[in-house]
Design an enzyme around this catalytic site. Structure first.
Site, PDB file in Angstrom:
ATOM      1  N   GLY A  15       0.829  -1.209   0.000  1.00  0.00           N
ATOM      2  CA  GLY A  15       0.000   0.000   0.000  1.00  0.00           C
ATOM      3  C   GLY A  15       0.858   1.251   0.000  1.00  0.00           C
ATOM      4  O   GLY A  15       1.937   1.250   0.568  1.00  0.00           O
ATOM      5  N   ARG A  76       0.727  -4.828  -5.910  1.00  0.00           N
ATOM      6  CA  ARG A  76       0.799  -6.117  -5.236  1.00  0.00           C
ATOM      7  C   ARG A  76       1.046  -7.131  -6.349  1.00  0.00           C
ATOM      8  O   ARG A  76       0.513  -6.992  -7.442  1.00  0.00           O
ATOM      9  CB  ARG A  76      -0.496  -6.391  -4.484  1.00  0.00           C
ATOM     10  CG  ARG A  76      -0.810  -5.226  -3.541  1.00  0.00           C
ATOM     11  CD  ARG A  76      -1.734  -5.580  -2.433  1.00  0.00           C
ATOM     12  NE  ARG A  76      -2.291  -4.381  -1.815  1.00  0.00           N
ATOM     13  CZ  ARG A  76      -1.878  -3.847  -0.674  1.00  0.00           C
ATOM     14  NH1 ARG A  76      -0.890  -4.385   0.004  1.00  0.00           N
ATOM     15  NH2 ARG A  76      -2.446  -2.767  -0.186  1.00  0.00           N
ATOM     16  N   ASP A 107       4.941  -5.174   5.993  1.00  0.00           N
ATOM     17  CA  ASP A 107       5.490  -6.485   6.357  1.00  0.00           C
ATOM     18  C   ASP A 107       5.355  -7.528   5.238  1.00  0.00           C
ATOM     19  O   ASP A 107       6.179  -8.426   5.124  1.00  0.00           O
ATOM     20  CB  ASP A 107       4.936  -6.996   7.690  1.00  0.00           C
ATOM     21  CG  ASP A 107       3.431  -7.014   7.721  1.00  0.00           C
ATOM     22  OD1 ASP A 107       2.807  -6.627   6.718  1.00  0.00           O
ATOM     23  OD2 ASP A 107       2.876  -7.427   8.756  1.00  0.00           O
ATOM     24  N   THR A 130       4.132   2.532   5.735  1.00  0.00           N
ATOM     25  CA  THR A 130       2.718   2.157   5.836  1.00  0.00           C
ATOM     26  C   THR A 130       2.050   3.094   6.836  1.00  0.00           C
ATOM     27  O   THR A 130       2.680   3.482   7.828  1.00  0.00           O
ATOM     28  CB  THR A 130       2.543   0.680   6.271  1.00  0.00           C
ATOM     29  OG1 THR A 130       1.187   0.490   6.707  1.00  0.00           O
ATOM     30  CG2 THR A 130       3.447   0.283   7.416  1.00  0.00           C
ATOM     31  N   ASP A 132      -0.260   2.406   8.845  1.00  0.00           N
ATOM     32  CA  ASP A 132      -0.809   1.711  10.024  1.00  0.00           C
ATOM     33  C   ASP A 132       0.098   1.713  11.253  1.00  0.00           C
ATOM     34  O   ASP A 132      -0.365   1.443  12.353  1.00  0.00           O
ATOM     35  CB  ASP A 132      -1.128   0.251   9.670  1.00  0.00           C
ATOM     36  CG  ASP A 132      -2.310   0.168   8.722  1.00  0.00           C
ATOM     37  OD1 ASP A 132      -3.103   1.128   8.700  1.00  0.00           O
ATOM     38  OD2 ASP A 132      -2.434  -0.845   8.006  1.00  0.00           O
ATOM     39  N   ASP A 134       2.156  -0.448  12.157  1.00  0.00           N
ATOM     40  CA  ASP A 134       2.057  -1.757  12.815  1.00  0.00           C
ATOM     41  C   ASP A 134       3.303  -2.606  12.619  1.00  0.00           C
ATOM     42  O   ASP A 134       3.225  -3.828  12.579  1.00  0.00           O
ATOM     43  CB  ASP A 134       0.824  -2.504  12.279  1.00  0.00           C
ATOM     44  CG  ASP A 134       0.856  -2.661  10.770  1.00  0.00           C
ATOM     45  OD1 ASP A 134       1.705  -2.031  10.119  1.00  0.00           O
ATOM     46  OD2 ASP A 134       0.021  -3.415  10.232  1.00  0.00           O
ATOM     47  N   ARG A 176      -6.828  -2.139  10.025  1.00  0.00           N
ATOM     48  CA  ARG A 176      -7.497  -3.439  10.067  1.00  0.00           C
ATOM     49  C   ARG A 176      -6.982  -4.283  11.236  1.00  0.00           C
ATOM     50  O   ARG A 176      -7.746  -4.943  11.906  1.00  0.00           O
ATOM     51  CB  ARG A 176      -7.231  -4.177   8.746  1.00  0.00           C
ATOM     52  CG  ARG A 176      -8.462  -4.740   8.119  1.00  0.00           C
ATOM     53  CD  ARG A 176      -8.141  -5.336   6.774  1.00  0.00           C
ATOM     54  NE  ARG A 176      -8.326  -4.378   5.694  1.00  0.00           N
ATOM     55  CZ  ARG A 176      -9.517  -4.000   5.242  1.00  0.00           C
ATOM     56  NH1 ARG A 176     -10.613  -4.469   5.760  1.00  0.00           N
ATOM     57  NH2 ARG A 176      -9.609  -3.121   4.262  1.00  0.00           N
TER      58      ARG A 176
END
Ligand code: ATP
Length: 328
Positions: A15, A76, A107, A130, A132, A134, A176
């Site tokens: 992303g 992707r 990741d 990213t 996120d 995360d 998410r």
């Protein structure tokens, strides 16, 4: 023995996130500073498989530091998940005489990179990009700060409408599997409640908080919900549940969606990306591979890719406590 590198490649994968351009710029400029040749690989691993590789230099990256998205595009690639796909990718790197590669992504991109390195022994360094946040091994990923600020700015605007009409708004933000954006944007925008994937605070508590808010005289409220919140209900189901149980509230839902990924990167993300790009190139020059660059306590650090992928970047208990206390 250390292998001297002459040419490095950079790609963005997975992303997109604001600040990826600043990272590309930093990698290319660092290569130039150290008198290395450089190329950009378009569309991540898919572009590598298809040989979408372009020569770059310090001048090819001027005026991109302030731009959102990624000039190299991202993608992707299912083909890269196959041995044959990765062999094609390797052949293209050899054909273009590329000695090492910097992968800016999440990741999934690092997992692909690690498998590629195991199969072909190709030197690579990961930069976490990213929104996120995360990823283990860094306090911040590139794009997170910008996305957070975008979310807060929009939630502030929604608050204006909520208070003008005495409404309860459920605002869904991205995340998410991780609640970093929801939790921090929620605290920053003064949300009454915050629902995140890491913690199940339960629907009863949500009702209790809202009921208490109403009794204390509040006529409008905001609840920030991460996409993957632990209650298992999506934001529309949550809104219906509250409407059924607290009919005195007029409930609305706002899903922020992809706007959180776009826009000019914040200064923080530009600086973070610049620091990470320099570190990534210096690691490759030093003969290092299979590492992710991170920033911990304002120091540039490295983590084995394998560890960065396997370990979990947890939300601190202290910030959860702050959010709890703020919702009193
Ligand atoms: P984001 O966090 O924004 O989703 P990401 O890097 O995690 O970014 P993914 O779509 O998970 O995004 O991965 C990007 C690409 O990495 C995939 O399209 C695929 O080409 C490659 N990749 C991911 N997992 C693997 C794997 N197990 N084996 C080989 N390649 C992989």
């Amino acid at each position: 023995m250390k292998k001297y590198i002459k040419k490095i490649a950079v790609m963005t994968s997975g992303g997109d996130s604001p600040g990826m351009n600043a990272a590309i710029r930093s990698v290319i400029r660092s290569a130039s500073y150290y008198k290395l040749e450089s190329v950009g690989i378009y569309r991540g691993y898919q572009g590598l498989i298809e040989g979408d590789i372009v020569k770059m230099d310090a001048r090819s990256v001027h005026h991109i530091i302030q731009k959102g998205g990624t000039i190299l595009k991202t993608a992707r690639s299912d083909e890269f998940r196959t041995i044959e796909g990765r062999k094609k990718a390797y052949d293209n790197l050899v054909k273009h005489e590329i000695d090492a590669m910097v992968i800016i992504g999440g990741d999934g991109s690092f997992t692909g990179g690690m498998i590629f390195n195991q199969e072909h022994g190709f030197p690579l360094i990961g930069i976490p990009g990213t929104i996120d946040n995360d990823i283990y091994g860094t306090d911040f990923t590139i794009g997170y700060d910008t996305a957070l600020n975008t979310a807060v700015e929009v939630i502030d605007k929604i608050r204006d409408t909520a208070s003008s009409h005495n409404r309860l708004f459920f605002v869904e933000v991205m995340g998410r599997d991780a609640g970093f954006i929801a939790l921090n944007a929620g605290i920053g925008a003064g949300a009454e409640e915050i629902l995140i994937p890491e913690e199940n605070m339960g629907l009863d508590r949500l009702l209790m908080t809202l009921e208490r808010s109403r009794r204390s005289g509040k006529t409008s409220s905001l609840v920030v919900v991460a996409e993957g919140d632990k209650t298992g209900a999506n934001v529309f189901e949550l809104a219906s549940y509250v409407e059924e149980n607290l009919p005195e509230y007029s409930v609305r839902v706002s899903v922020l969606g992809h706007m959180q990924r776009g826009g000019a990167p914040s200064c923080f993300d530009r600086v973070l990306a610049s620091r990470m790009g320099v570190k990534a190139v210096e690691l490759l020059i030093d003969g290092k591979t299979n590492l992710m660059v991170g920033q911990l306590n304002n120091v540039m650090v490295t983590t084995e890719l394998e560890k960065a992928i396997k370990e979990h970047h947890s939300i601190s208990k202290e910030i959860l406590r702050v959010s709890d206390i703020m919702s009193v």
